[in-house]
Design a protein around this motif. Sequence first.
Motif, mmCIF file in Angstrom:
data_model
loop_
_atom_site.group_PDB
_atom_site.id
_atom_site.type_symbol
_atom_site.label_atom_id
_atom_site.label_comp_id
_atom_site.label_asym_id
_atom_site.label_seq_id
_atom_site.Cartn_x
_atom_site.Cartn_y
_atom_site.Cartn_z
ATOM 1 N N GLN A 134 -21.728 -18.754 17.715
ATOM 2 C CA GLN A 134 -23.076 -18.281 17.358
ATOM 3 C C GLN A 134 -24.198 -19.035 16.563
ATOM 4 O O GLN A 134 -25.198 -18.489 17.051
ATOM 5 N N ARG A 174 -27.944 -18.458 17.925
ATOM 6 C CA ARG A 174 -29.023 -18.755 17.403
ATOM 7 C C ARG A 174 -29.963 -20.116 17.008
ATOM 8 O O ARG A 174 -31.144 -19.363 16.497
ATOM 9 N N THR A 233 -31.591 -15.710 5.377
ATOM 10 C CA THR A 233 -30.812 -14.764 5.167
ATOM 11 C C THR A 233 -29.697 -14.768 5.931
ATOM 12 O O THR A 233 -30.143 -15.221 6.559
ATOM 13 N N GLN A 234 -28.356 -14.222 4.974
ATOM 14 C CA GLN A 234 -27.399 -14.097 5.958
ATOM 15 C C GLN A 234 -27.040 -13.561 7.225
ATOM 16 O O GLN A 234 -27.166 -12.442 7.269
ATOM 17 N N VAL A 235 -26.931 -13.390 8.410
ATOM 18 C CA VAL A 235 -26.708 -12.865 9.394
ATOM 19 C C VAL A 235 -25.237 -12.792 9.911
ATOM 20 O O VAL A 235 -25.923 -11.801 11.239
ATOM 21 N N TRP A 236 -24.744 -13.196 9.579
ATOM 22 C CA TRP A 236 -23.436 -13.295 10.712
ATOM 23 C C TRP A 236 -22.385 -13.733 9.548
ATOM 24 O O TRP A 236 -22.685 -15.614 8.763
ATOM 25 N N GLN A 278 -20.799 -18.427 7.320
ATOM 26 C CA GLN A 278 -21.086 -17.691 6.885
ATOM 27 C C GLN A 278 -23.010 -18.426 8.077
ATOM 28 O O GLN A 278 -23.104 -19.712 7.517
ATOM 29 N N TRP A 338 -26.555 -18.569 8.408
ATOM 30 C CA TRP A 338 -28.574 -18.420 7.641
ATOM 31 C C TRP A 338 -29.590 -18.522 8.365
ATOM 32 O O TRP A 338 -29.471 -19.427 8.725
ATOM 33 N N GLN A 339 -30.411 -17.502 8.730
ATOM 34 C CA GLN A 339 -31.614 -17.564 9.161
ATOM 35 C C GLN A 339 -32.786 -16.749 8.106
ATOM 36 O O GLN A 339 -32.731 -16.949 7.509
ATOM 37 N N LYS A 353 -36.479 -14.600 11.408
ATOM 38 C CA LYS A 353 -35.797 -15.280 12.837
ATOM 39 C C LYS A 353 -34.473 -14.541 12.522
ATOM 40 O O LYS A 353 -33.465 -14.882 12.796
ATOM 41 N N THR A 354 -34.327 -13.211 12.024
ATOM 42 C CA THR A 354 -32.785 -12.586 11.394
ATOM 43 C C THR A 354 -33.092 -11.540 12.927
ATOM 44 O O THR A 354 -31.870 -11.056 12.494
ATOM 45 N N GLU A 366 -30.703 -10.398 16.176
ATOM 46 C CA GLU A 366 -29.366 -10.413 16.575
ATOM 47 C C GLU A 366 -29.826 -11.126 17.893
ATOM 48 O O GLU A 366 -30.871 -11.090 18.948
#
Length: 497
Positions: free
Chosen positions: A399, A403, A473-476, A482, A484-485, A489-490, A492
């Motif tokens: 991931q 990302r 912000t947590q994205v995955w 976890q 964060w981005q 840039k959140t 997918e």
Amino acid sequence: MDVNDSQEATVWSTTQRIALVALLAAIFLFHLIMMRESTDWGGDYAQYLNQARNLTRFHDMNDTGYVYNPDAPVIGPRAYPPLFPVFLAPIYAVFGVDYEVLKIAMVALLIVTLTICSGYFAKHLSAWYTLALIALIGFMPVFWEFNHWIISEHLFVVLWMLAMLLYQRDREDTAQPSHSIPRAVLLGLVIYMAIGTRTVGIVLPPALILTELILYRRLTRYMMVSISSAVAFYAIQKVLVPSGGSGYLDQLSQISVHSILYNLYADGGSFTYVWDNGYKEALSKASGILLSLVAIVGCLRANWPKPQFLFIASILYFILIVIWPGAAWARMIWPLYFGFLGWFLYACEKFPRSNKQRTIITSLLLLYTFGCYASFYYFADFSRISGPEDEAAQEMFVQVEQRMGDDPDDVCLFFKPRVLTFYLERKSIGYPIELDNEAALHRTIDDHNVKIAVTQSDDPPELPAMLAAEGFTQVWSNQAFQIWQPASKTAEPNPMP
């Protein structure tokens, strides 16, 4: 102590020599059979392997992608000294990232160290006591645990004990000291190689000077040639690899009375791990303290009135690691275990008044010690080591790779930055040591172009809120990690082809 104080020291029978070879082979096979799979999250091995990989690619050794964080200097220096990566490079070139092969190489270095130890302590102990020493070290659970780590101490202790053996051969017999210039240069080369493997090897030059001053009451030509040679070899290294070993001095800011007292407790107490039984901690500590006193008595007797180079170097080494922040527990005293156990057996052999007393006392102490070993291994964990090879970690790596942007200067914030740079070959920086320090976290993110952050499920509960305050912000997530981005840039990521 005169190097010839043991009448049996210089005469080994054919049977005893065969016993030594058989014992070394048994120790090697023991560690291979008892080896655990995979590797842990320790970042040191990743940085060493990263530097080794760069060597195989004829790339700048120290351009690993690890971004040094001044707010977390104890994670690791900007670059490690070069000689251990040089040792690893041909292994990596042939086998790649094969942890089993790398661990076998670490076991092989232990066998080399034990071989050198047998030559060194044969001048102070009888043949059978020397064999007992090799068995004590070779089967000791502490070294079994060490052999699961791919770190520079393995090579360093080879050079540490080799320096002691060379000096003993040349100078500790004060009645017939060698004045050979080539031998002095050889010792200087080995001292340099120790420093070029681990920076803590800097204790060897002052230890050599002090030993010569005590034994010969003057600055000798042998000493000056050895020191000059070590300095010359080190200067050549700095020309070829200017940044090797850089970053350690930044840790000086972490020195405090508390850190010194803690290191004194942790490092001093780690000698008792020889008698760790893996079950009754109180018994391990009590017996460890008592038997450590035996080793101390043997050490004082063996080094009065003529101290060994090993004794002086060990004192300076211990002082340095006690002062240095973060230098705590068994790994830090790794090179000191050899002399410690050697002096323990020296006390067993020299102090009893009769052969009968000596045999009874030594047999009981050896039986107890090997009994502790057996108990430890009985309760030990032989399962696969949890670390970056775990499925959850591999999912997270995939991931992060997806990302991360195309900009090679984008940085990932991760609790083990050197591991991430090794697996993904992307830039990574570690979290500040003080996780609750909002200013330090802001500096880390703002000053180093952090575009993605990874947290763990067991991180302090305030960390997510602090990242959110920085616009992340947590994205995955999965069960362990976890990602964060920044809020902008959140989206997918595109699936990997």
